[in-house]
Design a protein around this motif. Structure first.
Motif, PDB file in Angstrom:
ATOM      1  N   ILE A  62       0.683  -1.480  -0.260  1.00 35.12           N
ATOM      2  CA  ILE A  62      -0.159  -0.335   0.254  1.00 35.12           C
ATOM      3  C   ILE A  62       0.877   1.047   0.497  1.00 35.12           C
ATOM      4  CG2 ILE A  62      -1.383   1.655   1.521  1.00 35.12           C
ATOM      5  CD1 ILE A  62      -2.610  -1.637   1.659  1.00 35.12           C
ATOM      6  N   LEU A  63       2.173   1.246   1.180  1.00 36.12           N
ATOM      7  CA  LEU A  63       2.518   2.754   0.876  1.00 36.12           C
ATOM      8  C   LEU A  63       3.618   2.340  -0.447  1.00 36.12           C
ATOM      9  CD1 LEU A  63       4.169   2.035   4.475  1.00 36.12           C
ATOM     10  CD2 LEU A  63       2.935   4.031   3.609  1.00 36.12           C
ATOM     11  N   GLY A  64       4.261   1.508  -1.351  1.00 40.95           N
ATOM     12  CA  GLY A  64       4.608   1.706  -2.362  1.00 40.95           C
ATOM     13  C   GLY A  64       3.645   2.567  -3.258  1.00 40.95           C
ATOM     14  N   CYS A 121      -3.851   9.684  -2.812  1.00 48.89           N
ATOM     15  CA  CYS A 121      -2.994   8.722  -1.891  1.00 48.89           C
ATOM     16  C   CYS A 121      -2.580   8.878  -0.805  1.00 48.89           C
ATOM     17  CB  CYS A 121      -0.693   9.352  -2.867  1.00 48.89           C
ATOM     18  SG  CYS A 121      -0.636   9.185  -4.055  1.00 48.89           S
ATOM     19  N   ILE A 122      -3.099   9.396  -0.356  1.00 44.52           N
ATOM     20  CA  ILE A 122      -4.229   9.798   1.531  1.00 44.52           C
ATOM     21  C   ILE A 122      -4.995   8.383   1.624  1.00 44.52           C
ATOM     22  CG2 ILE A 122      -4.126  10.679   2.881  1.00 44.52           C
ATOM     23  CD1 ILE A 122      -2.529  13.233   2.422  1.00 44.52           C
ATOM     24  N   SER A 123      -5.832   9.098   0.243  1.00 41.96           N
ATOM     25  CA  SER A 123      -7.053   7.930   0.295  1.00 41.96           C
ATOM     26  C   SER A 123      -7.149   6.268   0.610  1.00 41.96           C
ATOM     27  CB  SER A 123      -8.676   8.535  -0.117  1.00 41.96           C
ATOM     28  OG  SER A 123      -7.916   8.149  -1.469  1.00 41.96           O
ATOM     29  N   MET A 124      -5.802   6.236  -0.118  1.00 43.50           N
ATOM     30  CA  MET A 124      -5.568   4.714  -0.518  1.00 43.50           C
ATOM     31  C   MET A 124      -5.120   4.215   0.638  1.00 43.50           C
ATOM     32  SD  MET A 124      -4.165   4.269  -4.349  1.00 43.50           S
ATOM     33  CE  MET A 124      -2.934   5.174  -3.728  1.00 43.50           C
ATOM     34  N   VAL A 125      -4.107   4.553   1.492  1.00 40.94           N
ATOM     35  CA  VAL A 125      -3.278   4.334   2.562  1.00 40.94           C
ATOM     36  C   VAL A 125      -5.111   4.559   3.594  1.00 40.94           C
ATOM     37  CG1 VAL A 125      -1.584   5.419   4.535  1.00 40.94           C
ATOM     38  CG2 VAL A 125      -1.553   4.975   1.984  1.00 40.94           C
ATOM     39  N   LEU A 126      -5.620   5.417   3.570  1.00 46.14           N
ATOM     40  CA  LEU A 126      -6.588   5.326   5.067  1.00 46.14           C
ATOM     41  C   LEU A 126      -7.458   4.523   4.622  1.00 46.14           C
ATOM     42  CD1 LEU A 126      -7.427   9.216   5.059  1.00 46.14           C
ATOM     43  CD2 LEU A 126      -6.250   7.589   7.056  1.00 46.14           C
ATOM     44  N   LEU A 179      -9.533  -1.152   6.355  1.00 49.06           N
ATOM     45  CA  LEU A 179     -10.338  -2.599   6.057  1.00 49.06           C
ATOM     46  C   LEU A 179      -9.136  -3.356   6.799  1.00 49.06           C
ATOM     47  CD1 LEU A 179     -10.183  -2.456   1.985  1.00 49.06           C
ATOM     48  CD2 LEU A 179     -11.779  -2.594   3.670  1.00 49.06           C
ATOM     49  N   THR A 180      -8.217  -2.873   7.315  1.00 47.42           N
ATOM     50  CA  THR A 180      -6.953  -3.653   7.721  1.00 47.42           C
ATOM     51  C   THR A 180      -7.446  -4.234   8.929  1.00 47.42           C
ATOM     52  OG1 THR A 180      -5.078  -4.089   7.046  1.00 47.42           O
ATOM     53  CG2 THR A 180      -4.217  -4.520   9.069  1.00 47.42           C
ATOM     54  N   LEU A 181      -7.906  -2.512   9.941  1.00 49.28           N
ATOM     55  CA  LEU A 181      -8.753  -2.651  10.831  1.00 49.28           C
ATOM     56  C   LEU A 181      -9.449  -3.619  11.331  1.00 49.28           C
ATOM     57  CD1 LEU A 181      -8.012   0.804  12.145  1.00 49.28           C
ATOM     58  CD2 LEU A 181      -6.855  -1.310  12.800  1.00 49.28           C
ATOM     59  N   PHE A 182     -10.914  -3.051  10.133  1.00 49.07           N
ATOM     60  CA  PHE A 182     -12.250  -4.190  10.169  1.00 49.07           C
ATOM     61  C   PHE A 182     -11.729  -5.741  10.456  1.00 49.07           C
ATOM     62  CE2 PHE A 182     -15.209  -6.295   7.393  1.00 49.07           C
ATOM     63  CZ  PHE A 182     -16.445  -5.878   8.523  1.00 49.07           C
TER      64      PHE A 182
END
Length: 66
Positions: free
Chosen positions: A15-17, A33-38, A43-46
């Motif tokens: 994701i960061l790359g 780009c910030i919205s992709m990270v968010l 999704l990871t937390l969920f």
């Protein structure tokens, strides 16, 4: 959960790359780009919390059977 954690590390590196490459090479706006990270954070937390709850219920069922 121990098998999921290495996958999450790989997911975050990806994701960061991708967001960095999109911002630097493809001239995407910073807010995209910030919205992709968010989105990755959400999704990871969920899914990790969902998996933890499922794993706890399975463990509690196994203990009650013994």
């Amino acid at each position: 959960m121990k098998y999921i954690k290495p996958f999450l590390v790989f997911e975050w590196i990806t994701i960061l790359g991708v967001s960095t490459a999109a911002y630097i090479r493809l001239d995407f706006p910073l807010y995209i780009c910030i919205s992709m990270v968010l989105l990755g954070v959400v999704l990871t937390l969920f899914f990790s919390r969902r998996y933890e709850k499922k794993e706890e219920s399975i463990n509690s069922e196994n203990k009650s059977e013994i």
